[in-house]
Write an enzyme that holds these catalytic residues in place. Structure first.
Site, PDB file in Angstrom:
ATOM      1  N   MET A 115       0.835  -1.201   0.000  1.00 31.09           N
ATOM      2  CA  MET A 115       0.000   0.000   0.000  1.00 31.09           C
ATOM      3  C   MET A 115       0.875   1.258   0.000  1.00 31.09           C
ATOM      4  O   MET A 115       1.191   1.797  -1.044  1.00 31.09           O
ATOM      5  CB  MET A 115      -0.939  -0.030   1.215  1.00 31.09           C
ATOM      6  N   CYS A 116       1.276   1.725   1.161  1.00 31.90           N
ATOM      7  CA  CYS A 116       1.981   3.000   1.261  1.00 31.90           C
ATOM      8  C   CYS A 116       3.403   2.939   0.726  1.00 31.90           C
ATOM      9  O   CYS A 116       3.884   3.903   0.130  1.00 31.90           O
ATOM     10  CB  CYS A 116       1.957   3.495   2.698  1.00 31.90           C
ATOM     11  N   VAL A 117       4.093   1.822   0.923  1.00 31.42           N
ATOM     12  CA  VAL A 117       5.452   1.700   0.383  1.00 31.42           C
ATOM     13  C   VAL A 117       5.398   1.687  -1.144  1.00 31.42           C
ATOM     14  O   VAL A 117       6.104   2.445  -1.811  1.00 31.42           O
ATOM     15  CB  VAL A 117       6.166   0.443   0.942  1.00 31.42           C
ATOM     16  N   THR A 120       4.349   5.174  -2.545  1.00 30.66           N
ATOM     17  CA  THR A 120       5.399   6.177  -2.353  1.00 30.66           C
ATOM     18  C   THR A 120       6.581   5.944  -3.288  1.00 30.66           C
ATOM     19  O   THR A 120       7.124   6.896  -3.863  1.00 30.66           O
ATOM     20  CB  THR A 120       5.848   6.195  -0.886  1.00 30.66           C
TER      21      THR A 120
END
Length: 178
Positions: A115-117, A120
């Site tokens: 998700m966030c990794v 980003t």
């Protein structure tokens, strides 16, 4: 100059938290080694902390779960950016800070890989940053799709394989620190 970006290593992802990941402690050990290296070299370290809505299942404001894990507590000289979306750059000031500090390359680690990794890393590439993603310094969880369970280790491998070379150079902390 290289900088370390630590994404969402927060209490809710660890045992007893509201969104426990698969083997977050192993990722934390690798993150600690990276953090020690960057601090020793005097290189910048940036933390991302996800803060959700107050009625969210995890990362709710003013809870123990939203706090950055004590094992990697930021120093006063290290900046922490709060975010509300998977993209660590969106509405955070991170990009302006990287530009101000003349950061030219990112080393990324953290949680959740899928998700966030992932988000980003892809956005960092869009902004022109070469990214090294430290695979064993990231953690994820099992997912479900169309009634089928996808084990966390498979989720991790798929996301690393999909980012490798196109969006980031994937390596372990041991390889990076050599």
């Amino acid at each position: 100059m290289k900088a370390l970006l630590i994404i969402d290593v927060q209490n809710d992802y660890f045992p007893g938290g509201n969104c426990e990941l698969h083997e977050p402690e192993a990722a934390l050990k690798a993150i600690k080694r990276l953090l020690g290296h960057f601090r020793e070299k005097g290189l910048p370290v940036y933390y991302i902390q996800h803060i959700a809505a107050k009625d969210a299942a995890f990362f709710a404001p003013d809870t123990e779960g939203v706090k950055i894990h004590e094992g990697i507590h930021p120093l006063e000289t290290e900046k922490v950016f709060s975010k509300h979306y998977p993209n660590s750059f969106y509405e955070t000031g991170l990009l302006a800070e990287l530009e101000k500090a003349s950061v030219s390359e990112l080393v990324v680690c953290g949680m959740m890989t899928h998700m966030c990794v992932d988000t980003t890393v892809r956005v960092a590439k869009d902004f022109g940053y070469p990214v090294t993603l430290i695979e064993n310094a990231c953690a994820t969880k099992r997912l479900e799709w169309n009634g089928e369970e996808i084990p966390a280790d498979i989720v991790q491998k798929v996301f690393m394989a999909s980012m490798n070379h196109k969006f980031a150079e994937i390596m372990t902390d041991e390889d990076f620190l050599q």
